[in-house]
Design a protein around this motif. Structure first.
Motif, mmCIF file in Angstrom:
data_model
loop_
_atom_site.group_PDB
_atom_site.id
_atom_site.type_symbol
_atom_site.label_atom_id
_atom_site.label_comp_id
_atom_site.label_asym_id
_atom_site.label_seq_id
_atom_site.Cartn_x
_atom_site.Cartn_y
_atom_site.Cartn_z
ATOM 1 N N GLY A 1 0.785 -1.228 0.000
ATOM 2 C CA GLY A 1 0.000 0.000 0.000
ATOM 3 C C GLY A 1 0.812 1.270 0.000
ATOM 4 N N ARG A 2 2.068 1.194 -0.395
ATOM 5 C CA ARG A 2 2.919 2.387 -0.515
ATOM 6 C C ARG A 2 3.649 2.327 -1.848
ATOM 7 N N SER A 3 3.680 3.474 -2.519
ATOM 8 C CA SER A 3 4.335 3.540 -3.823
ATOM 9 C C SER A 3 5.313 4.704 -3.812
ATOM 10 N N PRO A 4 6.577 4.408 -3.993
ATOM 11 C CA PRO A 4 7.208 3.132 -4.318
ATOM 12 C C PRO A 4 7.263 2.218 -3.088
ATOM 13 N N ALA A 5 7.402 0.938 -3.359
ATOM 14 C CA ALA A 5 7.488 -0.046 -2.279
ATOM 15 C C ALA A 5 8.928 -0.149 -1.782
ATOM 16 N N VAL A 6 9.058 -0.578 -0.530
ATOM 17 C CA VAL A 6 10.370 -0.764 0.095
ATOM 18 C C VAL A 6 10.512 -2.238 0.465
ATOM 19 N N GLU A 7 11.674 -2.793 0.158
ATOM 20 C CA GLU A 7 11.998 -4.180 0.486
ATOM 21 C C GLU A 7 13.011 -4.182 1.624
ATOM 22 N N VAL A 8 12.820 -5.099 2.571
ATOM 23 C CA VAL A 8 13.793 -5.288 3.646
ATOM 24 C C VAL A 8 14.166 -6.762 3.682
ATOM 25 N N LEU A 9 15.452 -7.036 3.562
ATOM 26 C CA LEU A 9 15.986 -8.392 3.677
ATOM 27 C C LEU A 9 16.657 -8.512 5.037
ATOM 28 N N ALA B 1 -3.138 2.082 0.395
ATOM 29 C CA ALA B 1 -3.923 0.870 0.635
ATOM 30 C C ALA B 1 -3.380 0.210 1.880
ATOM 31 N N GLN B 2 -4.119 -0.759 2.395
ATOM 32 C CA GLN B 2 -3.645 -1.468 3.582
ATOM 33 C C GLN B 2 -4.045 -2.925 3.510
ATOM 34 N N CYS B 3 -3.345 -3.731 4.281
ATOM 35 C CA CYS B 3 -3.666 -5.150 4.362
ATOM 36 C C CYS B 3 -4.986 -5.310 5.101
ATOM 37 N N VAL B 4 -5.725 -6.333 4.725
ATOM 38 C CA VAL B 4 -6.963 -6.659 5.427
ATOM 39 C C VAL B 4 -6.911 -8.116 5.845
ATOM 40 N N ASP B 5 -7.578 -8.405 6.927
ATOM 41 C CA ASP B 5 -7.694 -9.775 7.399
ATOM 42 C C ASP B 5 -8.625 -10.527 6.459
ATOM 43 N N ALA B 6 -8.406 -11.812 6.282
ATOM 44 C CA ALA B 6 -9.249 -12.619 5.392
ATOM 45 C C ALA B 6 -10.716 -12.505 5.779
ATOM 46 N N ARG B 7 -11.007 -12.355 7.068
ATOM 47 C CA ARG B 7 -12.410 -12.218 7.505
ATOM 48 C C ARG B 7 -13.004 -10.901 7.053
ATOM 49 N N ASP B 8 -12.158 -9.887 6.821
ATOM 50 C CA ASP B 8 -12.642 -8.576 6.429
ATOM 51 C C ASP B 8 -12.642 -8.362 4.920
ATOM 52 N N ALA B 9 -12.044 -9.285 4.184
ATOM 53 C CA ALA B 9 -11.956 -9.133 2.731
ATOM 54 C C ALA B 9 -13.338 -9.259 2.105
ATOM 55 N N GLU B 10 -13.530 -8.534 1.017
ATOM 56 C CA GLU B 10 -14.795 -8.594 0.297
ATOM 57 C C GLU B 10 -14.941 -9.962 -0.356
#
Length: 162
Positions: free
Chosen positions: A110-118, A144-153
């Protein structure tokens, strides 16, 4: 006099080269030149856990530890919606893309550009690494943000083939 000048120049050159020797050679992310990567890169912390920040050779990258145990790259591809585990750390959603024995990979969602952390989990925990960098990464606007599977449409019909 000339010999003394050469000695001083040689010492200065060795000091300069020694400073470069610790620079970690990294490849920049595909969109590392995105202006939105500038502030997060500048605001990355000096330490992650007990690991000191070290210089890197690529734009929009940061690394900690010698050898590097945590690496951050701004400008990676944004993840699509996924069922991979997602965790919110200080207001930043992180998708755990890979969790192998020697390397864990997290990418912002949900962020553009995305950041990767190894992260090398034998040296520092993923939670410690993400907590350390999330403040800097939060400077990229969240769309945007992550949603829990129970909250997904829920959508009726067949699931599309991958």
């Amino acid at each position: 006099m000339l010999r003394r000048s050469l000695t001083v120049l040689s010492a200065a050159a060795l000091t300069l080269l020694a400073g470069c020797a610790n620079t970690l050679a990294l490849d920049p992310a595909e969109n590392a030149e995105d202006p939105a990567c500038a502030l997060p890169t500048l605001w990355m912390p000096d330490t992650v856990g007990e690991l000191e920040k070290r210089p890197t050779s690529a734009q929009a990258t940061s690394a900690w530890g010698d050898p590097a145990s945590v690496i951050a790259r701004c400008g990676v591809a944004e993840p699509a919606p996924t069922t991979d585990p997602c965790v919110n750390v200080d207001g930043v959603d992180w998708v755990q893309v890979r969790a192998e024995e020697d390397t864990w990979q997290f990418v912002t969602y949900g962020r553009s550009p995305a950041v990767e952390v190894l992260v090398s989990p034998q040296e520092v925990s993923g939670a410690t690494a993400l907590a350390a960098v999330s403040s800097a990464v939060s400077r990229i606007e969240q769309t945007a943000q992550c949603v829990d599977a129970r909250d997904a449409e829920q959508v009726e019909g067949e699931v599309p083939a991958a």
